[in-house]
Design a protein around this motif. Sequence first.
Motif, PDB file in Angstrom:
ATOM      1  N   SER A 288      82.765  81.953  68.102  1.00 37.29           N
ATOM      2  CA  SER A 288      82.828  80.555  68.564  1.00 37.29           C
ATOM      3  C   SER A 288      84.222  79.950  68.426  1.00 37.29           C
ATOM      4  CB  SER A 288      81.837  79.615  67.860  1.00 37.29           C
ATOM      5  OG  SER A 288      80.532  80.116  67.931  1.00 37.29           O
ATOM      6  N   GLU A 309      84.349  90.425  64.570  1.00 40.17           N
ATOM      7  CA  GLU A 309      84.575  89.243  65.412  1.00 40.17           C
ATOM      8  C   GLU A 309      84.224  89.546  66.860  1.00 40.17           C
ATOM      9  OE1 GLU A 309      88.515  87.499  65.414  1.00 40.17           O
ATOM     10  OE2 GLU A 309      87.778  85.731  66.489  1.00 40.17           O
ATOM     11  N   ARG A 310      83.573  88.583  67.476  1.00 40.54           N
ATOM     12  CA  ARG A 310      83.203  88.733  68.894  1.00 40.54           C
ATOM     13  C   ARG A 310      83.548  87.443  69.628  1.00 40.54           C
ATOM     14  NH1 ARG A 310      80.979  84.274  69.886  1.00 40.54           N
ATOM     15  NH2 ARG A 310      79.155  83.682  68.738  1.00 40.54           N
ATOM     16  N   THR A 314      79.263  79.623  76.430  1.00 41.62           N
ATOM     17  CA  THR A 314      77.966  79.156  76.899  1.00 41.62           C
ATOM     18  C   THR A 314      77.642  79.757  78.268  1.00 41.62           C
ATOM     19  OG1 THR A 314      78.330  77.105  75.707  1.00 41.62           O
ATOM     20  CG2 THR A 314      76.640  77.058  77.431  1.00 41.62           C
ATOM     21  N   ASP A 382      90.305  81.011  79.154  1.00 39.16           N
ATOM     22  CA  ASP A 382      90.966  81.544  77.954  1.00 39.16           C
ATOM     23  C   ASP A 382      92.049  82.520  78.396  1.00 39.16           C
ATOM     24  OD1 ASP A 382      89.320  80.328  75.888  1.00 39.16           O
ATOM     25  OD2 ASP A 382      87.710  81.633  76.600  1.00 39.16           O
ATOM     26  N   LYS A 399      92.548  75.892  79.468  1.00 39.79           N
ATOM     27  CA  LYS A 399      91.783  74.647  79.529  1.00 39.79           C
ATOM     28  C   LYS A 399      92.162  73.765  78.342  1.00 39.79           C
ATOM     29  CE  LYS A 399      88.115  77.403  77.429  1.00 39.79           C
ATOM     30  NZ  LYS A 399      86.918  78.179  77.697  1.00 39.79           N
ATOM     31  N   ASN A 408      82.973  72.385  70.290  1.00 38.32           N
ATOM     32  CA  ASN A 408      84.007  72.084  71.277  1.00 38.32           C
ATOM     33  C   ASN A 408      84.200  70.583  71.426  1.00 38.32           C
ATOM     34  OD1 ASN A 408      83.996  74.753  71.656  1.00 38.32           O
ATOM     35  ND2 ASN A 408      83.438  74.725  73.812  1.00 38.32           N
TER      36      ASN A 408
HETATM   37  P1  AMP Z   1      81.477  77.060  74.320  1.00 40.93           P
HETATM   38  O1  AMP Z   1      81.864  76.294  75.535  1.00 40.93           O
HETATM   39  O2  AMP Z   1      80.982  76.219  73.204  1.00 40.93           O
HETATM   40  O3  AMP Z   1      80.565  78.108  74.699  1.00 40.93           O
HETATM   41  O4  AMP Z   1      82.804  77.717  73.771  1.00 40.93           O
HETATM   42  C1  AMP Z   1      83.382  78.811  74.391  1.00 40.93           C
HETATM   43  C2  AMP Z   1      84.800  78.960  73.970  1.00 40.93           C
HETATM   44  O5  AMP Z   1      84.884  79.253  72.579  1.00 40.93           O
HETATM   45  C3  AMP Z   1      85.489  80.136  74.626  1.00 40.93           C
HETATM   46  O6  AMP Z   1      85.905  79.849  75.948  1.00 40.93           O
HETATM   47  C4  AMP Z   1      86.640  80.384  73.683  1.00 40.93           C
HETATM   48  O7  AMP Z   1      87.713  79.503  73.960  1.00 40.93           O
HETATM   49  C5  AMP Z   1      86.037  80.028  72.333  1.00 40.93           C
HETATM   50  N1  AMP Z   1      85.683  81.217  71.550  1.00 40.93           N
HETATM   51  C6  AMP Z   1      84.477  81.801  71.388  1.00 40.93           C
HETATM   52  N2  AMP Z   1      84.577  82.876  70.572  1.00 40.93           N
HETATM   53  C7  AMP Z   1      85.877  82.974  70.209  1.00 40.93           C
HETATM   54  C8  AMP Z   1      86.624  83.860  69.372  1.00 40.93           C
HETATM   55  N3  AMP Z   1      86.059  84.858  68.710  1.00 40.93           N
HETATM   56  N4  AMP Z   1      87.948  83.642  69.258  1.00 40.93           N
HETATM   57  C9  AMP Z   1      88.552  82.620  69.905  1.00 40.93           C
HETATM   58  N5  AMP Z   1      87.915  81.745  70.683  1.00 40.93           N
HETATM   59  C10 AMP Z   1      86.582  81.919  70.833  1.00 40.93           C
END
Ligand code: AMP
Length: 498
Positions: A288, A309-310, A314, A382, A399, A408
């Motif tokens: 996340s 780590e992964r 969404t 990203d 973004k 977020n």
């Molecule tokens: P969400 O919109 O809440 O699903 O957040 C998604 C965003 O979280 C992704 O586009 C990434 O920018 C960030 N994210 C998720 N996992 C990672 C991670 N392991 N390392 C860095 N950023 C992450």
Amino acid sequence: MSNWHRHLPDQMDPANIELTTGESLPAVWVSHWQRQPERKIIHDPTAGWVSAGDLLDRSAVIARRLANVGVEQGDRVLLSAASSIELVAAHTAVLRLGAVAVPTNGAYRADEVSHVVADARPKVAIVDQPEWTEWIRSCDSTVLVTDPSVDLEEGSNVRLDQVEGRASALIGYTSGTTGRPKGAVLSHRNLLSSVRALEIAWRWQPEDLLVLALPLFHMHGLGVGLHGSLAVGAQAVLLPEFDVTAVFDAINQHEASMFFGVPTMYNRLVESPRAPELNRLRLCVSGSAPLAADLHQRIYEVSGQRVLERYGMTETVMLVSNPYEEERRPGAVGFPLPGVEVRLKGQPPEIQVKGPNVFQGYWERPEANEEAFDGDWFRTGDLGALDVDGYLSIVGRAKELIISGGFNVYPREVEDVISQHEAIRECAVVGETDDEWGEAVVAFVVADRDLEDDEIKNFVGERLADYKRPQRTYRTDALPRNALGKVQKHRLKEQLTG
Ligand code: AMP
Ligand code: MCA
């Protein structure tokens, strides 16, 4: 890039991987529940264990109650509550009925809730905070609001578990650059293919027990933790809030094998004198938000646990993961999961993705959908880089997004609120590097007068979820702008680090 074999156990042939065969999430869950009805599957601290057979019955009862008030296949049902077996029964009932779950963050304030209600137009809302009833009804008086027990009258029998894999299952609200959250529509197939990929990659077995302290209103806790446990036929222990002692107690009491968390959680766990107990787990996963390489190392030093780590979103559920057996590389997110293809495109290189996990598009937002895809590749926003061994790293974001404690925050949404303050002439919101939260929300303001430290924080907190409040406000005479008048946020960030 699709080197999935890096995730596969030795004997597994990538050519034979079938992530879904068109079935729905509940069809898979129910097949486990029917096979072993006496098996204890979900635990919460108030209700204790629920067995598979009980969940089968309870979700069927709730589905019949929802059907009786008119919920049909494709109708939306908003859900927002602290984690509990009741919430799990309600969520699984919604999906068994073929309705679409709209999980909603419990920290939202009136305007944020109204936006989701107006946009998704749910028929029913299942919520645990009394003030939400008023907020929802004042936005749409036709929504039936109930608490997670869904104590409604039961109708006659309805056919359950009939939806197909391509039907919509969930709408996850996530913001864009406009600041107003958009609903990402995910089908059963999207959600199921992703947990199937994790089942393979993380060697998730029915014998596993997950300590699940993540909220069940975002993809990490719901789409990975809960859906994964149910699809594998494994067990999960729910914690309604994250508490370091409760996590270690749950690991011990239930002889847990897995923990999933955001970096802020690991940051707190590693500070505890009980941190070595993390080594009792088979697998710790972080996601996340970026897991700092030095935190990864610190956890290893105190507990011997190499956190995996992964990377997910969404819109795409889980995309990329460090390997289970090969090196879990600090600072990298690893290789595309089975079924997922990733490419880097443009300058700076953006991570783009396709696969059965990629969502159906944003709910009623054709223009946003145009922008979000490059052909059939989804644009994550990203920025990525590959190292010589093929590990992907996230090196930045195209973004405008702040990730605080795994939640977020879209600067534009916070700026719109601060601009309403009577003393503010202009403002800009950025993320400041922060040991605990990863990034902390901070505001730069041009103001007519001195402001008390907490004035902006409280002003925002009355209107937006608490995690969106600026933790600090910096007064400045003018915001740096380029020739076109656009605020140069990178210069504000330089002021913070310089
Ligand atoms: P969400 O919109 O809440 O699903 O957040 C998604 C965003 O979280 C992704 O586009 C990434 O920018 C960030 N994210 C998720 N996992 C990672 C991670 N392991 N390392 C860095 N950023 C992450
Ligand atoms: C709570 N506070 C926060 C946050 N959470 N402030 C900034 N950022 C936050 N994330 C506020 C509280 O309101 C409180 O304010 C103060 O910080 C301290 O509260 P505390 O009790 O210490 O916090 P907490 O309740 O323990 O919450 C910390 C947390 C929580 C457990 C890390 O933020 C959390 O559950 N994060 C997980 C988010 C998540 O599930 N993300 C997945 C998104 P005050 O003191 O003024 O009252 S899905 C996703 O991103 C994709 C798909 C993916 O890849 O997973």
